[in-house]
Design an enzyme around this catalytic site. Structure first.
Site, PDB file in Angstrom:
ATOM      1  N   TYR A  29      28.898  17.973 -25.294  1.00  0.00           N
ATOM      2  CA  TYR A  29      30.275  17.801 -25.778  1.00  0.00           C
ATOM      3  C   TYR A  29      31.145  16.913 -24.891  1.00  0.00           C
ATOM      4  CZ  TYR A  29      28.919  21.655 -28.824  1.00  0.00           C
ATOM      5  OH  TYR A  29      28.271  22.443 -29.752  1.00  0.00           O
ATOM      6  N   ARG A  71      20.496  18.143 -33.996  1.00  0.00           N
ATOM      7  CA  ARG A  71      20.364  19.393 -33.255  1.00  0.00           C
ATOM      8  C   ARG A  71      19.576  20.438 -34.065  1.00  0.00           C
ATOM      9  NH1 ARG A  71      26.088  20.911 -30.978  1.00  0.00           N
ATOM     10  NH2 ARG A  71      24.770  22.331 -29.750  1.00  0.00           N
ATOM     11  N   HIS A  84      32.838  16.824 -36.161  1.00  0.00           N
ATOM     12  CA  HIS A  84      31.997  17.439 -35.134  1.00  0.00           C
ATOM     13  C   HIS A  84      31.828  16.453 -33.996  1.00  0.00           C
ATOM     14  CE1 HIS A  84      31.139  20.702 -37.811  1.00  0.00           C
ATOM     15  NE2 HIS A  84      30.903  19.809 -38.758  1.00  0.00           N
ATOM     16  N   ILE A  85      32.030  16.943 -32.806  1.00  0.00           N
ATOM     17  CA  ILE A  85      31.916  16.076 -31.626  1.00  0.00           C
ATOM     18  C   ILE A  85      30.470  15.612 -31.470  1.00  0.00           C
ATOM     19  CG2 ILE A  85      32.123  16.073 -29.104  1.00  0.00           C
ATOM     20  CD1 ILE A  85      34.418  18.199 -29.548  1.00  0.00           C
ATOM     21  N   ASN A 126      37.620  20.894 -37.131  1.00  0.00           N
ATOM     22  CA  ASN A 126      36.325  21.096 -36.496  1.00  0.00           C
ATOM     23  C   ASN A 126      36.120  22.609 -36.473  1.00  0.00           C
ATOM     24  OD1 ASN A 126      34.087  21.448 -34.943  1.00  0.00           O
ATOM     25  ND2 ASN A 126      34.712  20.050 -33.310  1.00  0.00           N
ATOM     26  N   ALA A 139      31.209  26.681 -34.833  1.00  0.00           N
ATOM     27  CA  ALA A 139      30.087  27.449 -35.408  1.00  0.00           C
ATOM     28  C   ALA A 139      30.400  27.992 -36.797  1.00  0.00           C
ATOM     29  CB  ALA A 139      29.712  28.588 -34.465  1.00  0.00           C
ATOM     30  N   ARG A 163      32.111  23.331 -21.260  1.00  0.00           N
ATOM     31  CA  ARG A 163      31.045  23.870 -22.100  1.00  0.00           C
ATOM     32  C   ARG A 163      30.005  22.785 -22.387  1.00  0.00           C
ATOM     33  NH1 ARG A 163      31.734  24.435 -28.597  1.00  0.00           N
ATOM     34  NH2 ARG A 163      29.799  25.551 -28.957  1.00  0.00           N
ATOM     35  N   PRO A 179      35.885  28.238 -32.864  1.00  0.00           N
ATOM     36  CA  PRO A 179      35.513  28.985 -31.669  1.00  0.00           C
ATOM     37  C   PRO A 179      34.809  28.162 -30.586  1.00  0.00           C
ATOM     38  CG  PRO A 179      34.163  29.613 -33.552  1.00  0.00           C
ATOM     39  CD  PRO A 179      35.283  28.784 -34.087  1.00  0.00           C
ATOM     40  N   ASN A 180      35.151  28.496 -29.378  1.00  0.00           N
ATOM     41  CA  ASN A 180      34.559  27.936 -28.148  1.00  0.00           C
ATOM     42  C   ASN A 180      35.044  26.525 -27.823  1.00  0.00           C
ATOM     43  OD1 ASN A 180      32.811  30.252 -27.612  1.00  0.00           O
ATOM     44  ND2 ASN A 180      31.725  29.605 -29.447  1.00  0.00           N
ATOM     45  N   GLU A 195      36.260  16.698 -42.001  1.00  0.00           N
ATOM     46  CA  GLU A 195      35.492  17.578 -41.112  1.00  0.00           C
ATOM     47  C   GLU A 195      35.011  16.768 -39.908  1.00  0.00           C
ATOM     48  OE1 GLU A 195      32.193  19.291 -43.254  1.00  0.00           O
ATOM     49  OE2 GLU A 195      31.187  19.964 -41.413  1.00  0.00           O
TER      50      GLU A 195
HETATM   51  C1  DQA Z   1      30.499  21.430 -33.200  1.00  0.00           C
HETATM   52  C2  DQA Z   1      29.052  21.619 -33.660  1.00  0.00           C
HETATM   53  C3  DQA Z   1      28.778  23.068 -34.039  1.00  0.00           C
HETATM   54  O1  DQA Z   1      27.425  23.217 -34.467  1.00  0.00           O
HETATM   55  C4  DQA Z   1      29.001  23.964 -32.830  1.00  0.00           C
HETATM   56  O2  DQA Z   1      28.819  25.320 -33.196  1.00  0.00           O
HETATM   57  C5  DQA Z   1      30.299  23.743 -32.173  1.00  0.00           C
HETATM   58  C6  DQA Z   1      30.854  22.402 -32.085  1.00  0.00           C
HETATM   59  C7  DQA Z   1      30.770  20.002 -32.689  1.00  0.00           C
HETATM   60  O3  DQA Z   1      31.944  19.672 -32.536  1.00  0.00           O
HETATM   61  O4  DQA Z   1      29.841  19.253 -32.409  1.00  0.00           O
HETATM   62  O5  DQA Z   1      30.879  24.671 -31.619  1.00  0.00           O
HETATM   63  O6  DQA Z   1      31.351  21.656 -34.314  1.00  0.00           O
END
Ligand code: DQA
Length: 148
Positions: free
Chosen positions: A24, A108, A101-102, A75, A78, A19, A11-12, A99
């Site tokens: 990011y 964080r 994560h950007i 990825n 959330a 965003r 998501p997102n 897995e």
């Molecule tokens: C994320 C990190 C997650 O905590 C966050 O909810 C995201 C993006 C990242 O790519 O850094 O939406 O997965």
């Protein structure tokens, strides 16, 4: 013969580029997809690239991947921190899962420090920006070649 790899985004991530760019960056999901396809072609990987804001859709793609693919780059955004259902779906896969994560989730908020998906991931890339995706594909190419 090229190996099929699913690159799944949660998501997102459709809003990448707009965003929170201080976290990011300015690259869009389309930029990431293009880079995955370019690097995938070099590595002999056939890429299925997807994004959804819906947990059930991500689970359906994992089910599709388990029947057809050699590996998954995911990825989960959330859902990383919340989804036992995605963990359970990934647990049914017998191939490597990377897995991504950007952002550096460990730098964080504390709720981002725990990942359900890490329980089944062969490896985790965090904080490498969008470069994490091609790096994950490189690793997957190596892991799946070793197995072939
Ligand atoms: C994320 C990190 C997650 O905590 C966050 O909810 C995201 C993006 C990242 O790519 O850094 O939406 O997965």
């Amino acid at each position: 013969m090229s190996r099929l790899v699913f690159v799944l985004n949660g998501p997102n991530l459709n809003l990448l580029g707009k965003r929170q760019p201080h976290i990011y960056g300015y690259e869009t999901l389309a930029d990431i997809e293009a880079e995955c396809r370019r690097v995938g072609a070099e590595l002999g990987l056939d890429i299925r690239f997807h994004q959804s804001n819906a947990e059930h859709q991500i689970i359906d793609w994992i089910h599709e991947a388990r029947e057809t693919a050699a590996g998954i780059v995911i990825n989960p955004a959330a859902y990383t921190h919340t989804s036992v259902a995605i963990l359970d779906a990934l647990s049914t896969c017998e191939f490597p899962i990377i897995e991504v994560h950007i952002s550096n989730v460990h730098k964080r908020e504390s709720f981002r420090h725990h990942s359900y998906v890490s329980l089944v991931a062969s490896g985790v890339i965090a904080g490498f920006g969008t470069q994490g995706y091609p790096l994950a594909l490189q690793r997957l190419a190596k892991l799946t070649a070793d197995k072939a």
